[in-house]
Design an enzyme around this catalytic site. Structure first.
Site, PDB file in Angstrom:
ATOM      1  N   LYS A   1     -42.328   9.285  32.297  1.00  0.00           N
ATOM      2  CA  LYS A   1     -41.222   8.317  32.368  1.00  0.00           C
ATOM      3  C   LYS A   1     -40.063   8.784  31.493  1.00  0.00           C
ATOM      4  CE  LYS A   1     -44.385   4.656  33.687  1.00  0.00           C
ATOM      5  NZ  LYS A   1     -45.236   3.513  33.350  1.00  0.00           N
TER       6      LYS A   1
ATOM      7  N   GLN B   1     -46.414  -0.162  28.341  1.00  0.00           N
ATOM      8  CA  GLN B   1     -47.415   0.552  29.138  1.00  0.00           C
ATOM      9  C   GLN B   1     -48.760  -0.176  29.051  1.00  0.00           C
ATOM     10  OE1 GLN B   1     -46.698   3.143  31.133  1.00  0.00           O
ATOM     11  NE2 GLN B   1     -48.803   3.309  31.837  1.00  0.00           N
TER      12      GLN B   1
ATOM     13  N   ASP C   1     -40.554  -3.446  35.188  1.00  0.00           N
ATOM     14  CA  ASP C   1     -41.821  -3.356  35.924  1.00  0.00           C
ATOM     15  C   ASP C   1     -41.934  -4.478  36.966  1.00  0.00           C
ATOM     16  OD1 ASP C   1     -43.589  -1.242  35.207  1.00  0.00           O
ATOM     17  OD2 ASP C   1     -43.960  -2.180  33.258  1.00  0.00           O
TER      18      ASP C   1
HETATM   19  N1  GUN Z   1     -50.159   1.099  33.767  1.00  0.00           N
HETATM   20  C1  GUN Z   1     -50.468   1.600  34.988  1.00  0.00           C
HETATM   21  N2  GUN Z   1     -49.427   1.460  35.834  1.00  0.00           N
HETATM   22  C2  GUN Z   1     -48.442   0.852  35.133  1.00  0.00           C
HETATM   23  C3  GUN Z   1     -47.114   0.440  35.481  1.00  0.00           C
HETATM   24  O1  GUN Z   1     -46.636   0.583  36.609  1.00  0.00           O
HETATM   25  N3  GUN Z   1     -46.404  -0.155  34.470  1.00  0.00           N
HETATM   26  C4  GUN Z   1     -46.918  -0.352  33.235  1.00  0.00           C
HETATM   27  N4  GUN Z   1     -46.154  -0.955  32.327  1.00  0.00           N
HETATM   28  N5  GUN Z   1     -48.146   0.018  32.889  1.00  0.00           N
HETATM   29  C5  GUN Z   1     -48.893   0.608  33.849  1.00  0.00           C
END
Ligand code: GUN
Length: 283
Positions: free
Chosen positions: A52, A96, A119
């Site tokens: 990211k 996350q 998200d």
């Molecule tokens: N953990 C696994 N996929 C994701 C996601 O798309 N966003 C976040 N914040 N955590 C995750």
């Protein structure tokens, strides 16, 4: 033999569009910023967070990483989110997941300002998606929709089967397909006759988290098969929820793992963060 849907290529196009818009915002004195919070030492989470951050660099965003100790308290995490909610340099906030067991994920998600919830996990944004009036779409399902669109197949009226009912993928995925007028069935671990239901599908989205779960006997000839799975085998190899070897001989279109849905999720996160910055700058 199925046509391969190239997530790497399509995600590069999305990121190039975001970059173009980012440059325009920079000319207006706005630099887009994404804050990413990671708690503890989960190896998979570290890989995702690094990807990211790298994508932020590619599209011209500032990224701010907050790597917190495994033992951070829930209150300390809430305090950090509060600071970021009020920081004008930060347009998007991403915590996350998963979080350690002593922290309640819903409490944290609910504390993120819906305007910065890139998200689209906050109940406010989830509700907006349900009624089809949204600013942000959750990254993985919206990435999947881009991949399906890239085939040029009109999905209106077609039968779509989503395998998996998670809040992150399965449930919002079904809504997005429904908004495009697909006839949607959600299957899960308690579904009876899962194989027969999958076999009726023009579009299958597999998000179960079980390696090679979808086999060719469960797939209709010519179907679009999208593999959201990301499973690590004992030999260290990455593999999806779809048995690529056999299903690719029967499907019309298929995504590979890696190089399918994964890069799209990150590209759509960039798109959401750009949207957040644009909405914030209009205030
Ligand atoms: N953990 C696994 N996929 C994701 C996601 O798309 N966003 C976040 N914040 N955590 C995750």
């Amino acid at each position: 033999m199925a046509k391969l849907i190239n997530g790497k290529e399509i995600s590069a196009k999305v990121k190039a569009e975001v970059y173009g818009e980012t440059i325009k915002l920079k000319e207006q004195g706005i630099t887009v910023g994404l804050a990413v919070i990671i708690v503890g030492n989960d190896a998979a989470s570290r890989v995702y967070v690094n990807s990211k951050k790298k994508a932020c660099e590619e599209v011209g965003f500032n990224s701010y990483e907050y790597a917190l100790d495994e033992n951070v308290t829930q209150q300390e995490l809430l305090d950090l989110v509060d600071v970021l909610n009020n920081d004008d340099k930060v347009n998007g906030i991403l915590v996350q997941l998963p979080l350690p067991n002593h922290i309640d994920e819903n409490t944290i998600i609910n504390s993120i300002s819906p305007d910065k919830d890139v998200d689209a996990f906050h109940p406010f944004n989830v509700g907006k998606i349900m009624i089809g009036d949204f600013a942000f779409l959750p990254c993985t399902p919206s990435g999947v929709m881009e991949l399906i669109d890239s085939t040029g197949v009109d999905i209106s009226g077609k039968s779509a089967v989503v395998v998996g009912r998670s809040n992150i993928v399965g449930k919002p995925m079904s809504m997005l397909l429904l908004h495009k007028n697909a006839t949607v069935t959600i299957c899960h671990s308690r579904t009876i006759n899962l194989a027969e239901i999958c076999k009726t599908a023009d579009i299958i989205v597999a998000a179960v988290g079980r390696a090679n779960f979808i086999t060719d006997s469960m797939v209709k000839e010519g179907a679009i098969v999208i593999d959201v799975g990301m499973n690590r085998l004992e030999n260290g190899k990455l593999c999806g929820d779809v048995d690529f070897e056999t299903v690719s001989k029967k499907a019309g279109y298929i995504t590979p793992v890696p190089g399918g849905v994964g890069p799209m999720t990150i590209a759509m996160l960039m798109k959401n963060t750009l949207t957040a910055a644009k909405l914030g700058s209009n205030e």
